[in-house]
Design a protein around this motif. Structure first.
Motif, mmCIF file in Angstrom:
data_model
loop_
_atom_site.group_PDB
_atom_site.id
_atom_site.type_symbol
_atom_site.label_atom_id
_atom_site.label_comp_id
_atom_site.label_asym_id
_atom_site.label_seq_id
_atom_site.Cartn_x
_atom_site.Cartn_y
_atom_site.Cartn_z
ATOM 1 N N GLU A 1 -8.605 7.477 1.292
ATOM 2 C CA GLU A 1 -7.189 7.281 1.601
ATOM 3 C C GLU A 1 -6.984 6.513 2.901
ATOM 4 O O GLU A 1 -6.048 5.727 3.040
ATOM 5 C CB GLU A 1 -6.490 8.634 1.687
ATOM 6 C CG GLU A 1 -6.323 9.329 0.340
ATOM 7 C CD GLU A 1 -5.616 10.659 0.492
ATOM 8 O OE1 GLU A 1 -5.584 11.186 1.616
ATOM 9 O OE2 GLU A 1 -5.093 11.157 -0.508
ATOM 10 N N SER B 1 -6.058 0.153 0.259
ATOM 11 C CA SER B 1 -4.922 -0.777 0.332
ATOM 12 C C SER B 1 -3.756 -0.213 -0.469
ATOM 13 O O SER B 1 -3.942 0.374 -1.537
ATOM 14 C CB SER B 1 -5.316 -2.142 -0.224
ATOM 15 O OG SER B 1 -6.345 -2.729 0.544
ATOM 16 N N ARG B 2 -2.595 -0.421 0.027
ATOM 17 C CA ARG B 2 -1.401 0.085 -0.634
ATOM 18 C C ARG B 2 -0.419 -1.056 -0.878
ATOM 19 O O ARG B 2 -0.398 -2.027 -0.107
ATOM 20 C CB ARG B 2 -0.745 1.175 0.212
ATOM 21 C CG ARG B 2 -1.585 2.465 0.280
ATOM 22 C CD ARG B 2 -0.993 3.455 1.259
ATOM 23 N NE ARG B 2 -1.660 4.752 1.181
ATOM 24 C CZ ARG B 2 -2.809 5.033 1.777
ATOM 25 N NH1 ARG B 2 -3.449 4.095 2.481
ATOM 26 N NH2 ARG B 2 -3.346 6.235 1.651
ATOM 27 N N LYS C 1 2.646 -3.459 -0.708
ATOM 28 C CA LYS C 1 3.606 -3.682 0.358
ATOM 29 C C LYS C 1 4.986 -3.232 -0.114
ATOM 30 O O LYS C 1 5.345 -3.399 -1.281
ATOM 31 C CB LYS C 1 3.641 -5.160 0.733
ATOM 32 C CG LYS C 1 2.352 -5.657 1.378
ATOM 33 C CD LYS C 1 2.469 -7.127 1.757
ATOM 34 C CE LYS C 1 1.181 -7.619 2.420
ATOM 35 N NZ LYS C 1 1.277 -9.059 2.792
#
Length: 464
Positions: free
Chosen positions: A432, A436-437, A439
């Motif tokens: 976690e 990458s998450r 945008k």
């Protein structure tokens, strides 16, 4: 075919199913075992798991691997309506459903019994599951890692202070094993010394290990004191709030690792959802032949064994006239229970359970132990060999025996492992942190404002 439902896959439940598979004829009955966990935990080994002497997975026995003729359900029995011979089974996924049976075997075991002492529920570990033993080991190792980088002071003392509550066999064994393990770790931490480590055992009674003679218990206290363990007798724990230990004697100290072993009670999750008769201590009333009921009444088709049951001790050695909750009784009751069920199915009479205590054996860390059988008492290395030999052979299945003995041999040759895997309690933390998450979507543009028109503009246009 008659349906036999076994509630719980611990000692008594596992051995009942195991022996039923051996003694039932083909097509004589169907056996279903229901337990939230897919394994039996050999609890006498938990102190050695906590001290790194046994690999955690080697002290559990897979139900599916060894109960090949039974149906194993990883679920909870949340209700027993014996009047209609139905049980409510709640699986981890999906809705609860009703299971009809002809014979029910209740072997739900026991859980840690605690008291409303401030801080215990929030800070202490029990010692009933392999998960707890692993967490204790990792906590001790992680605390050594942290303390080795701190200067002498209250915070380092807190990290290196271990407190065990309860002076029965489980408490003494885990106390002694952790003391032994901590001493063996010091060679890997040059900034720490033996005097930096502190071990306290708190016992409300005036003696420890009531299963052994008073002379033997005194030897254990003296032996542990020589190894740096402090035992507080006739002392009650008043508070453990935020790790600050307050004793009934007025003594206070801080401890980052607290282990609770002060008693067990019948599994309330099983007992409370049942219509079977229960005695004053919350255990299922059980006859000497392991059928549910008492001398005056038999609950047909219902059986119980192990820690959840109140089985009369016909040998006369039981506390209050009942078999004490230990593995020695649970294993033997499970074996007899299977024979008695087969006997009843074939129209024969069940036999009564009679077992005289064979004695008690405890490990006190690598190379030290104590053994008591009648007036015979062994101490030190010989008793430690007897402890390992007895329990190494007592764990069910040769597959598990081999893994345990092989692990002991590896530790003898290579020493115990000292790697903490405490991070496994939060396995997704590293993923976690760097994952990458998406945008966040850009905010929508606001609509353009219409040109402002003064109130006088229409009048001026009409004048022209």
């Amino acid at each position: 075919m008659p349906k036999i439902l076994i509630v719980g896959g611990g000692y008594a439940g596992f051995y009942t199913a195991w022996k039923l598979e051996k003694w039932l004829r083909s097509g004589e009955a169907e056996v279903t075992v229901v337990d939230p966990l897919p394994y039996l935990t050999y609890q006498p080994f938990l102190p050695e798991v906590a001290a790194g002497s046994i690999e955690a997975r080697h002290t559990v026995v897979s139900q599916r691997r060894h109960l090949k003729k039974s149906t194993v359900l990883q679920a909870k029995v949340t209700g027993i309506d014996h009047a209609s011979k139905t049980a409510t089974i709640t699986p981890p996924v999906g809705e609860p459903y009703q299971f009809e049976y002809d014979q029910i075997v209740v072997t739900g075991g026991a859980v840690s019994r605690t008291f409303p002492i401030p801080g215990i529920a929030e800070n202490a570990y029990g010692l009933k599951t392999v998960e707890e033993a692993v967490a204790i080991r990792d906590r001790l190792l992680t605390n050594f890692d942290k303390a080795s980088q701190l200067p002498a002071g209250p915070e380092r003392d807190r990290l290196l202070t271990v407190t065990v509550v309860g002076g029965g066999f489980a408490g003494i064994e885990v106390f002694a094993e952790l003391r032994s393990y901590a001493s063996s770790l010091l060679k890997y931490y040059p900034t720490l010394t033996f005097d930096d480590t502190h071990f306290h055992l708190i016992e409300a009674m005036g003696r420890i290990m009531p299963e052994v003679s008073l002379e033997t218990s005194h030897w254990v206290i003296k032996h542990l004191a020589q190894r740096g363990g402090e035992i507080h007798l006739d002392t009650q724990l008043k508070s453990a709030l935020d790790g600050k230990i307050e004793l009934s004697t007025g003594e206070t100290f801080e401890s980052d690792l607290i282990v609770w072993t002060a008693g067990v009670m019948a599994n309330p999750a099983v007992v409370r959802g049942s219509d079977l008769p229960v005695e004053e201590r919350g255990r299922i009333k059980t006859r000497a032949d392991l059928r549910v009921g008492d001398e005056d009444e038999i609950v047909e088709g219902a059986w119980a064994a192990g820690d959840i049951s109140a089985v009369p001790d016909l040998s006369g050695g039981g506390v209050g006239g009942y078999c004490v909750p230990n593995a020695q009784h649970a294993v033997r009751q499970g074996k007899l229970l299977a024979k008695n069920i087969v006997a009843v199915l074939r129209g024969e009479e069940p036999k009564q359970y009679l077992h005289k205590n064979m004695g008690a054996v405890a490990g006190l860390g690598v190379g030290s132990g104590v053994f008591q059988s009648g007036k015979l008492s062994l101490k030190g290395f010989v008793a430690w060999v007897a402890h390992r030999g007895y329990h190494g052979l007592a764990i069910p299945t040769w597959e598990r025996k081999w893994r345990v003995f092989w692990g002991w041999w590896n530790n003898f040759a290579l020493d115990r492992d000292i790697v903490s895997v405490q991070a496994v309690q939060h396995p997704r933390a590293a993923f976690e942190e760097f994952a990458s998450r998406p945008k966040p979507p850009a905010p929508a543009a606001e609509p353009a404002a219409a040109p402002a028109v003064s109130a006088a503009a229409p009048a001026e246009a009409a004048a022209k």
